[in-house]
Structure formats: C-alpha cells, structure tokens
Design an enzyme around this catalytic site. Structure first.
Site, mmCIF file in Angstrom:
data_model
loop_
_atom_site.group_PDB
_atom_site.id
_atom_site.type_symbol
_atom_site.label_atom_id
_atom_site.label_comp_id
_atom_site.label_asym_id
_atom_site.label_seq_id
_atom_site.Cartn_x
_atom_site.Cartn_y
_atom_site.Cartn_z
ATOM 1 N N MET A 42 8.551 -87.559 -84.529
ATOM 2 C CA MET A 42 9.776 -88.106 -83.948
ATOM 3 C C MET A 42 9.413 -89.053 -82.804
ATOM 4 S SD MET A 42 12.642 -85.189 -84.386
ATOM 5 C CE MET A 42 12.316 -84.273 -82.905
ATOM 6 N N GLY A 48 -1.470 -84.703 -79.146
ATOM 7 C CA GLY A 48 -1.219 -83.772 -80.251
ATOM 8 C C GLY A 48 -0.977 -84.547 -81.535
ATOM 9 N N HIS A 49 -0.130 -85.570 -81.439
ATOM 10 C CA HIS A 49 0.138 -86.412 -82.612
ATOM 11 C C HIS A 49 -1.153 -87.132 -83.058
ATOM 12 C CE1 HIS A 49 4.272 -86.511 -80.628
ATOM 13 N NE2 HIS A 49 4.528 -85.998 -81.810
ATOM 14 N N GLN A 163 0.495 -76.893 -85.711
ATOM 15 C CA GLN A 163 0.758 -75.451 -85.569
ATOM 16 C C GLN A 163 1.704 -75.168 -84.402
ATOM 17 O OE1 GLN A 163 -2.721 -72.937 -84.602
ATOM 18 N NE2 GLN A 163 -1.190 -71.785 -83.438
ATOM 19 N N ASP A 165 4.532 -76.179 -84.000
ATOM 20 C CA ASP A 165 5.816 -75.844 -84.626
ATOM 21 C C ASP A 165 5.528 -74.900 -85.796
ATOM 22 O OD1 ASP A 165 7.886 -77.750 -83.208
ATOM 23 O OD2 ASP A 165 6.059 -78.884 -83.493
ATOM 24 N N ARG A 202 8.805 -83.449 -75.448
ATOM 25 C CA ARG A 202 9.842 -83.063 -74.483
ATOM 26 C C ARG A 202 9.265 -82.752 -73.099
ATOM 27 N NH1 ARG A 202 11.901 -80.730 -79.269
ATOM 28 N NH2 ARG A 202 14.035 -81.320 -79.822
HETATM 29 N N1 ATP Z 1 0.446 -80.164 -78.998
HETATM 30 C C1 ATP Z 1 0.436 -80.405 -80.294
HETATM 31 N N2 ATP Z 1 -0.665 -80.137 -81.012
HETATM 32 C C2 ATP Z 1 -0.679 -80.351 -82.360
HETATM 33 N N3 ATP Z 1 0.351 -80.846 -83.047
HETATM 34 C C3 ATP Z 1 1.465 -81.140 -82.377
HETATM 35 C C4 ATP Z 1 1.567 -80.943 -80.972
HETATM 36 N N4 ATP Z 1 2.792 -81.322 -80.565
HETATM 37 C C5 ATP Z 1 3.446 -81.750 -81.660
HETATM 38 N N5 ATP Z 1 2.655 -81.629 -82.752
HETATM 39 C C6 ATP Z 1 3.021 -81.927 -84.119
HETATM 40 O O1 ATP Z 1 3.370 -83.285 -84.268
HETATM 41 C C7 ATP Z 1 4.337 -83.413 -85.296
HETATM 42 C C8 ATP Z 1 5.471 -84.219 -84.784
HETATM 43 O O2 ATP Z 1 6.120 -83.493 -83.758
HETATM 44 P P1 ATP Z 1 7.189 -84.102 -82.794
HETATM 45 O O3 ATP Z 1 7.238 -85.560 -82.965
HETATM 46 O O4 ATP Z 1 8.434 -83.314 -82.854
HETATM 47 O O5 ATP Z 1 6.490 -83.890 -81.397
HETATM 48 P P2 ATP Z 1 6.584 -82.738 -80.393
HETATM 49 O O6 ATP Z 1 5.631 -83.012 -79.327
HETATM 50 O O7 ATP Z 1 6.542 -81.451 -81.144
HETATM 51 O O8 ATP Z 1 7.989 -82.968 -79.778
HETATM 52 P P3 ATP Z 1 9.102 -81.975 -79.438
HETATM 53 O O9 ATP Z 1 8.683 -80.581 -79.770
HETATM 54 O O10 ATP Z 1 9.329 -82.180 -78.004
HETATM 55 O O11 ATP Z 1 10.166 -82.479 -80.363
HETATM 56 C C9 ATP Z 1 4.755 -82.004 -85.677
HETATM 57 O O12 ATP Z 1 4.071 -81.631 -86.859
HETATM 58 C C10 ATP Z 1 4.289 -81.198 -84.501
HETATM 59 O O13 ATP Z 1 4.010 -79.866 -84.811
HETATM 60 C C1 PAF Z 2 8.673 -82.827 -88.993
HETATM 61 C C2 PAF Z 2 9.645 -83.687 -88.185
HETATM 62 C C3 PAF Z 2 9.067 -85.070 -87.992
HETATM 63 C C4 PAF Z 2 10.927 -83.818 -89.009
HETATM 64 O O1 PAF Z 2 11.863 -84.572 -88.337
HETATM 65 C C5 PAF Z 2 9.971 -83.027 -86.833
HETATM 66 O O2 PAF Z 2 10.602 -81.815 -86.991
HETATM 67 C C6 PAF Z 2 8.776 -82.924 -85.939
HETATM 68 O O3 PAF Z 2 8.463 -83.951 -85.334
HETATM 69 O O4 PAF Z 2 8.143 -81.849 -85.852
HETATM 70 N N1 BAL Z 3 8.832 -80.658 -82.994
HETATM 71 C C1 BAL Z 3 9.955 -80.044 -83.627
HETATM 72 C C2 BAL Z 3 11.128 -80.930 -83.726
HETATM 73 C C3 BAL Z 3 12.305 -80.452 -82.956
HETATM 74 O O1 BAL Z 3 12.146 -79.726 -81.970
HETATM 75 O O2 BAL Z 3 13.425 -80.806 -83.326
#
Ligand code: ATP
Ligand code: PAF
Ligand code: BAL
EC number: 6.3.2.1
Length: 294
Positions: A42, A48-49, A163, A165, A202
């Site tokens: 998102m 992490g991404h 992981q 999530d 976040r």
């Molecule tokens: N710290 C992290 N380590 C590994 N993977 C991560 C981490 N943070 C997010 N991800 C993964 O990145 C992908 C995209 O997640 P997303 O864009 O929602 O980011 P996020 O940092 O989880 O944001 P938020 O939880 O605040 O929405 C998901 O598969 C998520 O699990």
């Molecule tokens: C997998 C995903 C991109 C779906 O909108 C979201 O839930 C996230 O960023 O973890």
């Molecule tokens: N990273 C999970 C997306 C959400 O919190 O909606």
C-alpha cells in the site's frame, strides 16, 4: 532489453497505471519464459518492503511491485483518509532497489463501480474472524478481494508477503487453496528498527512519545519468546500484558499465544506451530506485531 539477472537489468523503473498496460508489458516477458514476482503493497515504502523486493529479485526474473491503498480493506474511514501516500519517495526507493515495474492503479481502475460494493465473499476459514478479523470486521474479505484482482492482473509465478501481517498471509494462502490459484506464496521475515519496533508504514503517524511507547509491543513479544520454557502459558501472558499495561497511551486490543493455523489461543504448550501476536493502539495509531515461538 531484459536478461536473466533481475537486479542487474533495466534500472529504470516502469510506472504503470492500468491493467491493460500491465498485461501488454508483461506478455512478451512471459513469452520469453521469464518468472514474474509480485510484491503487493500500500506504499509508504520502508526497509520491510525492500526486503520483500530483494527476496523477489532472488527468486524471480521480473519484479512487479503494486502500490494501492485498497479502500475495501479499511474499516475505519479516518485510517484510510490519513494513510500515507508519499509517491515520489516510493518511486525513488523502487528505482534504487532495481524493481522492474510499479503498478499504481486508481481506485476506479481496480473497482470500476466504486463506491458500490462488488460481489466478493469467499470462505477463508474460521481464522478470518479472530484477532484482526474481530477488530476489523470484513478486513480479510477486502484484502483477498484486492489480492485476487492483483493476481489476476499480473498473473505472477510467486507473490511475496511479510510475516508482520501473519494472519494476512494465512488468509491469502487459504484463498489460493480455495480458489485453486496457480501462484506460489512466499512469506518473508519481519524487519525491525534497531530498537525492536516492527517497521510499518503507519509508524510515520507516531509522535515522539508514541514512538517510545510503541517499543512495548516487541518487548512483550520478546519476553514471551525468551521465557516460553520458563513459565506456564497463563503466567507468560499475564506478565507480558503487564509489560504493556504499564505504559501510558498504549491500549491493548489483544495479546495471544496461538496456533499458527487456527489462530486460536493455545490451551497447552507445545513445541511447534506456535505464534505470539499482539495488536494495540499507541496514541491514535493501531499497530500489530508477532513472533513465531516455534
Ligand atoms: N516490517 C516488515 N517486515 C517485513 N514485511 C513487512 C514489514 N512491514 C510490512 N511488510 C509487508 O509488506 C507488505 C505490504 O504491507 P503494507 O504496504 O501494508 O505496509 P505496512 O508497513 O504493513 O503498513 P501498515 O501495516 O501500516 O499498513 C505486506 O506483505 C506486509 O506484511
Ligand atoms: C496485501 C495488501 C497490499 C492488500 O491491499 C495489504 O493488505 C498490505 O499492504 O499488506
Ligand atoms: N499491512 C496490512 C494492511 C492493513 O493494515 O490494512
């Protein structure tokens, strides 16, 4: 134009906004037999991404990152409204990472009739309704709806998720099984800040005091991990909850030691498939984290 060393070939990221454009860009690459990886996000990218992108580059030839703030998975309209969208920063990060494509569709592109809801209801099993599913009702229908659409648009060989999530990965694997989709799901470990906080988009909302308070989540999880063999389950949870409840401005939604498939709380300790999961509001920001115990 493309060779088989993914991170070495075209450094210039291609930005794509429509499904049609995406399909026509990927078609010749697939025809060459290149393996396509998808990293759904998102946006508001962090390390992490990037770890997901790096793993995808190792395992596939072409990496597509999607950035889409999916409205159907948000249960709190304020959370959706204030979700960070630093697009230039994201494009710079993906360019530097050597990602090949970024798919950034509009809401209308993914949901042509938005805000009229589409028909989407799949059976994700009982784990859909616990933990995040209990606090964010309908969340995983929204997540699986958009992930299905992204899979359909990209038709990746593999897709990479974090992981962090934990429940989300479980739900996506359940969707893949229920719908018999031809895609391999890869789970990547949690990347943390040096002080233990799990990286998350976040986190940007945390003020200085919240940022300090947020450490209590990983601290409680590490306490459980380190003391798993020392105390009975109930005692572990009581002590870990105490660690959290002592901190002002942190409101616990759940802290559980659960089965890694059902996400139901363990009634007895065992030595496999055990995960500790936590969710709490730190100030105004809701954070989640987890640790796999065994
Ligand atoms: N710290 C992290 N380590 C590994 N993977 C991560 C981490 N943070 C997010 N991800 C993964 O990145 C992908 C995209 O997640 P997303 O864009 O929602 O980011 P996020 O940092 O989880 O944001 P938020 O939880 O605040 O929405 C998901 O598969 C998520 O699990
Ligand atoms: C997998 C995903 C991109 C779906 O909108 C979201 O839930 C996230 O960023 O973890
Ligand atoms: N990273 C999970 C997306 C959400 O919190 O909606």
């Amino acid at each position: 134009m493309y060779n088989l060393a993914p991170s070495k070939h075209n450094k210039i990221l291609e930005v794509i906004a429509t499904i049609a454009e995406l399909e026509s860009s990927l078609k010749p690459l697939k025809a060459q037999g290149l393996k396509i990886a998808l990293v759904p996000t998102m946006g508001a990218l962090h390390n992490g991404h990037l770890s997901l992108i790096a793993e995808a580059q190792k395992q596939a030839d072409i990496v597509v990152c999607s950035i889409f703030v999916n409205p159907t998975q948000f249960t709190d309209p304020k959370d959706l409204e204030k979700y960070p969208r630093p697009l230039e920063h994201d494009i710079k990060m993906l360019t530097e990472a050597g990602c090949n494509f970024v798919f950034m569709p509009s809401v209308k592109e993914m949901y042509p009739n938005y805000p009229t809801p589409e028909n989407w209801k799949i059976d994700l099993g009982s784990a859909e309704f616990v933990l995040e599913g209990e606090f964010r009702k309908g969340h995983y229908q929204g997540v699986t709806q958009i992930v299905f659409k992204l899979f359909d648009a990209v038709k990746p060989d593999t897709a990479f998720f974090g992981q962090k999530d934990f429940q989300q990965v479980l739900m996506i694997k359940n969707m893949v099984e229920v719908l018999d989709l031809d895609v391999q799901i890869v789970t990547c470990p949690i990347i943390r800040e040096d002080d233990g906080l799990a990286m998350s988009s976040r986190n940007i909302h945390l003020n200085k005091a919240d940022r300090e308070h947020s450490l209590v989540l990983s601290k409680a999880l590490f306490f459980i991990e380190e003391n798993y063999d020392k105390y009975p389950l109930a005692e572990l949870l009581t002590q870990a909850k105490q660690i959290i409840n002592e901190i002002p401005g942190v409101a616990l939604d759940y802290l559980t030691i659960a089965d890694g498939d059902t996400l139901l709380p363990l009634t007895k300790k065992r030595d496999q498939n055990t995960v500790a999961l936590v969710a709490a509001k730190v100030g105004e920001t809701r954070l989640i984290d987890n640790v796999i115990i065994n």
